[in-house]
Design an enzyme around this catalytic site. Sequence first.
Site, PDB file in Angstrom:
ATOM      1  NE  ARG A 164      -3.698  -2.230   2.740  1.00 18.66           N
ATOM      2  CZ  ARG A 164      -3.166  -3.484   3.510  1.00 18.66           C
ATOM      3  NH1 ARG A 164      -2.220  -3.536   4.193  1.00 18.66           N
ATOM      4  NH2 ARG A 164      -4.165  -4.254   3.692  1.00 18.66           N
ATOM      5  CE  LYS A 188      -6.191  -0.848   4.923  1.00 18.25           C
ATOM      6  NZ  LYS A 188      -7.387  -1.142   4.285  1.00 18.25           N
ATOM      7  CG  HIS A 260      -4.722   0.790  -4.172  1.00 17.03           C
ATOM      8  ND1 HIS A 260      -3.896   0.728  -2.748  1.00 17.03           N
ATOM      9  CD2 HIS A 260      -5.598  -0.107  -3.584  1.00 17.03           C
ATOM     10  CE1 HIS A 260      -4.489   0.024  -1.949  1.00 17.03           C
ATOM     11  NE2 HIS A 260      -5.632  -0.555  -2.382  1.00 17.03           N
ATOM     12  NE  ARG A 263      -2.957  -3.558  -1.259  1.00 14.18           N
ATOM     13  CZ  ARG A 263      -2.360  -4.298  -0.405  1.00 14.18           C
ATOM     14  NH1 ARG A 263      -1.089  -4.581  -0.188  1.00 14.18           N
ATOM     15  NH2 ARG A 263      -3.410  -4.992   0.331  1.00 14.18           N
ATOM     16  CG  HIS A 286      -6.124  -9.017   1.797  1.00 21.34           C
ATOM     17  ND1 HIS A 286      -6.805  -9.196   0.696  1.00 21.34           N
ATOM     18  CD2 HIS A 286      -5.696  -7.571   1.664  1.00 21.34           C
ATOM     19  CE1 HIS A 286      -6.675  -8.339  -0.207  1.00 21.34           C
ATOM     20  NE2 HIS A 286      -6.127  -7.460   0.288  1.00 21.34           N
ATOM     21  CE1 TYR A 295      -2.088 -18.307   6.730  1.00 17.32           C
ATOM     22  CE2 TYR A 295      -3.928 -19.418   5.605  1.00 17.32           C
ATOM     23  CZ  TYR A 295      -3.212 -18.473   5.824  1.00 17.32           C
ATOM     24  OH  TYR A 295      -3.707 -17.308   4.997  1.00 17.32           O
TER      25      TYR A 295
END
Length: 314
Positions: A164, A188, A260, A263, A286, A295
């Site tokens: 990002r 984030k 973006h 990305r 994400h 996992y």
Amino acid sequence: MIIFMFTVSQTKFAMVSWDVYIKQFRNYLKLERSLAGNSIEAYVRDITKLREFFEIKNLEVSPLKVSQANLVDFIEFLNELGMSPYTQARMLSGVKGFFKFLLYEQLIDKDPSELLESPKIGRKLPDTLEFHEIEALLAEIDLSTDGGTRNRAMLETLYSSGLRVTELIELRISNIYVEEGFVRVIGKGSKERLVPIGREALKYIRLYKDHVRVHLDIKKGHEDFLFLNMRGSHISRISVFTIIKDLALKAGIKKSISPHTFRHSFATHLIEGGADLRAVQEMLGHESITTTEIYTHLDRDYLKQIINEFHPRS
């Protein structure tokens, strides 16, 4: 290391079930449809992505039990990963072909993909750049200038690691592991992840550090930020946006371009090349979409292998 939260027998059953029908589908495309090898592999790759999606969501769904709601969720997941509308449409075409085959073979009574002509895929995505467009845009950077050297390093890093824009401008020198080929990214919610970074990006980062950054009068508190403006402060989001917009104009690219876009292009090019969804999801940072954690993390060597095998700059 992958920690499974469901039984081995359940997993094996699910995987075998998909493998059997995918193999039958491959034979059908080859023997009855007489498709070329590349076309067959593209169809099979699309169905494999659907199977991976169910594994990521920890759903034990047989190919014969897939619902329309499952497929809508799959398309929305691709959208969240940053797939271009074109790639989503192409993958949906492959999925539709698979269920038409199952219907043709009378293995299912109803095609769950029949009404997915225009699925709701959420927010509108920025345009995705083709690889040749990325190369054209990079070629417009003037490497004879200090700013150009920095800009090339920034854009190579964006495309190499799918960062990002905030993650790019916050990237620290102390978080670049050159020998290992990874960068530590603060995403984030201040969550950290390790992401592979390509050789080209590392090459231009080294050029920038050794020939440009070293001569800047760096302001106190900004010593560890990698990308700086010419006043010695870490570069701003607006500056990165402006640099990319100007380069797109010079390269004659008419699409709506932003940081973006790199990305989305990173994710699209990896998945179109054959990378699995879970690895791309991990690299993009994400949140897991599973209700129980399947996992803890993907093996870092495997993520590097994904980049080396499927990223166009490799």
